[in-house]
Design a protein around this motif. Sequence first.
Motif, mmCIF file in Angstrom:
data_model
loop_
_atom_site.group_PDB
_atom_site.id
_atom_site.type_symbol
_atom_site.label_atom_id
_atom_site.label_comp_id
_atom_site.label_asym_id
_atom_site.label_seq_id
_atom_site.Cartn_x
_atom_site.Cartn_y
_atom_site.Cartn_z
ATOM 1 N N VAL A 69 -85.301 -28.780 70.205
ATOM 2 C CA VAL A 69 -85.434 -29.172 68.806
ATOM 3 C C VAL A 69 -86.079 -30.551 68.754
ATOM 4 O O VAL A 69 -85.466 -31.552 69.131
ATOM 5 N N THR A 71 -87.835 -31.705 65.857
ATOM 6 C CA THR A 71 -88.117 -32.049 64.468
ATOM 7 C C THR A 71 -87.575 -33.449 64.161
ATOM 8 O O THR A 71 -86.807 -34.013 64.946
ATOM 9 N N GLN A 73 -84.875 -35.958 62.661
ATOM 10 C CA GLN A 73 -83.430 -35.718 62.718
ATOM 11 C C GLN A 73 -82.857 -35.144 61.438
ATOM 12 O O GLN A 73 -81.798 -34.500 61.456
ATOM 13 N N HIS A 75 -83.773 -32.590 60.129
ATOM 14 C CA HIS A 75 -83.804 -31.139 60.250
ATOM 15 C C HIS A 75 -83.138 -30.632 61.535
ATOM 16 O O HIS A 75 -83.201 -29.439 61.833
ATOM 17 N N HIS A 76 -82.499 -31.525 62.283
ATOM 18 C CA HIS A 76 -81.875 -31.096 63.537
ATOM 19 C C HIS A 76 -80.805 -30.029 63.320
ATOM 20 O O HIS A 76 -80.774 -29.008 64.019
ATOM 21 N N ALA A 80 -80.945 -26.284 64.883
ATOM 22 C CA ALA A 80 -79.918 -26.011 65.892
ATOM 23 C C ALA A 80 -78.974 -24.910 65.431
ATOM 24 O O ALA A 80 -78.559 -24.064 66.234
ATOM 25 N N CYS A 92 -81.448 -30.890 71.925
ATOM 26 C CA CYS A 92 -81.805 -31.466 70.631
ATOM 27 C C CYS A 92 -82.161 -32.931 70.786
ATOM 28 O O CYS A 92 -81.404 -33.700 71.379
ATOM 29 N N GLU A 93 -83.305 -33.311 70.245
ATOM 30 C CA GLU A 93 -83.746 -34.699 70.342
ATOM 31 C C GLU A 93 -82.687 -35.653 69.804
ATOM 32 O O GLU A 93 -81.867 -35.301 68.967
ATOM 33 N N LYS A 94 -82.744 -36.883 70.314
ATOM 34 C CA LYS A 94 -81.833 -37.912 69.823
ATOM 35 C C LYS A 94 -82.382 -38.490 68.515
ATOM 36 O O LYS A 94 -83.597 -38.474 68.295
ATOM 37 N N ALA A 97 -78.137 -35.846 65.235
ATOM 38 C CA ALA A 97 -78.344 -35.432 63.843
ATOM 39 C C ALA A 97 -78.587 -36.669 62.996
ATOM 40 O O ALA A 97 -78.498 -37.804 63.477
ATOM 41 N N GLU A 119 -77.695 -33.386 73.663
ATOM 42 C CA GLU A 119 -78.597 -34.348 73.039
ATOM 43 C C GLU A 119 -79.613 -34.819 74.070
ATOM 44 O O GLU A 119 -79.251 -35.139 75.207
#
Length: 323
Positions: A69, A71, A73, A75-76, A80, A92-94, A97, A119
Motif C-alpha cells: 500500500v 497511497t 496515508q 487512504h491506507h 488495507a 503498508c507505507e509509514k 494510517a 508497517e
Amino acid sequence: MLRWGIAATGGIARTVGHVIAAEPDMMVTAVGSRSLDRARALATELGARNAYGSYAELVRDPDVDVVYVATPQSHHLEVAELAIAAGKAVLCEKPLAATLADAEKMVALAREAGVFLMEAMWMRFNPLIRRLQRMVASGEFGRVRSISASFGFPVPERDHRLWNPALGGGALLDLGIYPLGLAQLLLGVPEVMTVTGAMENGVDAEAGILLSYRDGARALLDTSLISPLAGTAQVTGTRMRADLDAPFFATDRMVVTGPDGERREFVLDPGETGYVGEIREVRDRLAEGATESPVMPLDDSLAMMRLLEDARSRVIDPTGAAA
C-alpha cells in the motif's frame, strides 16, 4: 515466487516496486490505481502483467500474494481493509494510517482475519540502524542517555500533498516519524513529551519535540516543511556515541566513538537498503506462517501513532489555538 501487487503509482510505489522486481524470488504481478493509464504505465515499467483502475480489482487478483500500500496515508485504511478482506498479506507505507483510530481498526482487522500486516518503516531495516540496535541491546553501548535527530526540508509548493490536510499532510506524519521512530526504537515510549511548533495551511509546518524518560534519558527531535534541517542523528550512551550521516534513517555511514576516543566507521554495503530489508522480512515471515513482524511489531506501530497524534494536537496555529 512471492507475487506482489502495488497499490498506487507515485514515487515510493515506483522505488519499492523496482526493489521487489530485482529480487530473484519475488515479482510484481499487478499494479492498481484510480487511474488505469497510470497503473498500466507502472505495470509496464515493472514487468507486471496486470493493471487495474481500482484497488478493489487489484486485491481480487488471484496472482497477488502481498499488497504493498503506497497511497497517501489518508487512504491506507481503505486499501488495507480491501486487501485484508481478500486474504492478502499487507505491507503498508509509514505511517500506518492517518489517524490512531484508523491504525487501530487496521490492526484489529488483520488480527481478527489472521492476515499478515506490517508497517513499511524502512529505517528499522537499515543494516546500520540494526547494528546500532544490537549494540545497545547487548550492553556494548552502555545505557542510552540522549538522542538528537532531525529531518526536514522546505516544501515551497503549497499544492504539494504534504501541505494538504485532506491527504494527511504535515511535517510530523511524513518526516517527524523518523526522528520519533529512532527514539522509540532505542528508548521506547517516553514518560513526558513536550512539543513546540507552528501550523501553516492547516497542517503542522514544523515541530520541535523533547521526549523525557523515567530514567532521565532524553531525546531532542526536530522536523519541518519550511527549514532545511541537517538530517543527521547522534545517539549517546554511557560508553559510546554513534553519529549517523544524513539522512540518518537511511544512513550509509555510522561512526561510533568509544570511551577512549577510538573511532570505528561502519559503511553500508551497496544494495543493502532498508527497502530490501523490509520486503525480505515480509517474505521470511510469510514463509513461517507469521502474521506480524518481530522487527516492526504492530504494537510499536500503534504506539507511534499515539505519539504522532499527541504531538500534532500540541502544535499551535499563529493565533495560539491548538491544532
